[in-house]
Design a protein around this motif. Structure first.
Motif, mmCIF file in Angstrom:
data_model
loop_
_atom_site.group_PDB
_atom_site.id
_atom_site.type_symbol
_atom_site.label_atom_id
_atom_site.label_comp_id
_atom_site.label_asym_id
_atom_site.label_seq_id
_atom_site.Cartn_x
_atom_site.Cartn_y
_atom_site.Cartn_z
ATOM 1 N N HIS A 79 14.194 5.024 36.357
ATOM 2 C CA HIS A 79 13.759 6.404 36.540
ATOM 3 C C HIS A 79 13.595 6.661 38.037
ATOM 4 O O HIS A 79 12.777 6.006 38.701
ATOM 5 N N CYS A 80 14.397 7.575 38.540
ATOM 6 C CA CYS A 80 14.587 7.758 39.981
ATOM 7 C C CYS A 80 13.837 8.992 40.472
ATOM 8 O O CYS A 80 13.925 10.061 39.875
ATOM 9 N N VAL A 81 13.121 8.833 41.580
ATOM 10 C CA VAL A 81 12.379 9.938 42.188
ATOM 11 C C VAL A 81 12.771 10.051 43.654
ATOM 12 O O VAL A 81 13.296 9.110 44.247
ATOM 13 N N ASN A 94 9.452 15.241 38.273
ATOM 14 C CA ASN A 94 10.822 15.565 38.662
ATOM 15 C C ASN A 94 11.551 14.247 38.903
ATOM 16 O O ASN A 94 11.462 13.671 39.979
ATOM 17 N N TYR A 95 12.233 13.748 37.875
ATOM 18 C CA TYR A 95 12.907 12.463 37.992
ATOM 19 C C TYR A 95 14.208 12.480 37.198
ATOM 20 O O TYR A 95 14.401 13.302 36.301
ATOM 21 N N ALA A 96 15.105 11.574 37.557
ATOM 22 C CA ALA A 96 16.367 11.400 36.836
ATOM 23 C C ALA A 96 16.403 9.996 36.266
ATOM 24 O O ALA A 96 15.960 9.043 36.925
ATOM 25 N N SER A 97 16.917 9.835 35.047
ATOM 26 C CA SER A 97 16.988 8.539 34.375
ATOM 27 C C SER A 97 18.440 8.085 34.287
ATOM 28 O O SER A 97 19.305 8.857 33.898
ATOM 29 N N ILE A 98 18.685 6.833 34.666
ATOM 30 C CA ILE A 98 20.041 6.292 34.626
ATOM 31 C C ILE A 98 20.042 4.985 33.830
ATOM 32 O O ILE A 98 19.015 4.306 33.714
ATOM 33 N N HIS A 99 21.206 4.640 33.276
ATOM 34 C CA HIS A 99 21.363 3.347 32.619
ATOM 35 C C HIS A 99 22.824 2.969 32.628
ATOM 36 O O HIS A 99 23.713 3.832 32.695
ATOM 37 N N SER A 100 23.093 1.683 32.545
ATOM 38 C CA SER A 100 24.438 1.166 32.356
ATOM 39 C C SER A 100 24.625 0.969 30.848
ATOM 40 O O SER A 100 24.033 1.697 30.053
ATOM 41 N N ASP A 101 25.420 -0.012 30.437
ATOM 42 C CA ASP A 101 25.647 -0.218 29.002
ATOM 43 C C ASP A 101 24.349 -0.606 28.291
ATOM 44 O O ASP A 101 23.490 -1.295 28.859
ATOM 45 N N VAL A 102 24.236 -0.198 27.020
ATOM 46 C CA VAL A 102 23.025 -0.401 26.219
ATOM 47 C C VAL A 102 23.433 -0.900 24.836
ATOM 48 O O VAL A 102 24.434 -0.446 24.272
ATOM 49 N N GLY A 103 22.663 -1.837 24.258
ATOM 50 C CA GLY A 103 22.909 -2.335 22.923
ATOM 51 C C GLY A 103 22.563 -1.321 21.846
ATOM 52 O O GLY A 103 21.954 -0.278 22.111
#
Length: 202
Positions: A79-81, A94-103
């Protein structure tokens, strides 16, 4: 110092989404030595320009081995601020959420925030191969924050903690890449998330 350009960005919004970045430079890559060996690496995913990871959440399968095939840790979101965000967890609106591959299994935990600063290093809890038993691979994660505090994930308890990654060069973690094993079907032994790499920006 080598500057590397990342061309792929995937963002999931928090309450308000910062402007997306189509490219992001990173200056160092964090790895650990005890990651699982199954699966393939996903795409590198980066925080929007000007933001850094100050919190994380986990996707966890809490099935117990004696009840069936457990995959334990399935995914992680960062979670990026922005750099001007207040250092109190409840103020990150005020944040953005990122992820790579997920099960494919489990549920997402609540977000854990650094009391101040950004994520700067990580440590994985990983279960080695169980032979004929149920393999789970990655089970949990810890992070260091630039404010000298530590965050422990709400993962599962199998396996052992490995060594810490190096500390970030630059301001903090700004990207992630995960190694995830695809589902094996009804009779296979699934492990989902096996390993991860973090990327740091100045």
């Amino acid at each position: 110092m080598q500057i590397i350009t990342e061309l792929r960005v995937s963002v999931q919004a928090g309450e308000t989404r910062p402007e997306r970045s189509i490219s992001r430079h990173y200056i160092s890559e964090l790895t650990v030595m005890n990651g699982g060996r199954w699966g393939s690496w996903g795409h590198r995913e980066m925080c929007p320009t000007g933001t850094y990871a100050a919190g994380f959440s986990l996707k966890v399968d809490r099935t117990y081995a004696f009840l069936g095939d457990s995959t334990a840790l399935n995914g992680i979101r960062l979670h990026c601020v922005n750099t001007n965000a207040s250092g109190f967890p409840h103020s990150y609106d005020n944040y953005a959420s990122i992820h790579s591959d997920v099960g494919s299994w489990g549920r997402w935990t609540d977000i854990k925030w650094c009391p101040s600063g950004f994520l700067t290093a990580f440590q994985l809890r990983v279960e080695g191969s169980q032979g004929a038993g149920d393999d789970t691979a990655a089970n949990n994660i810890r992070f260091k924050c630039s404010g000298r505090s530590f965050l422990l994930g709400d993962g599962t308890h199998w396996g052992d903690w490995g060594d810490w990654s190096n500390m970030c060069e630059g301001k903090g973690i700004c990207g992630i890449k995960t190694r995830v094993e695809e589902p094996h079907g009804t009779w296979g032994d699934d492990t989902a998330l096996n390993d991860m790499r973090m990327f740091c920006c100045s």
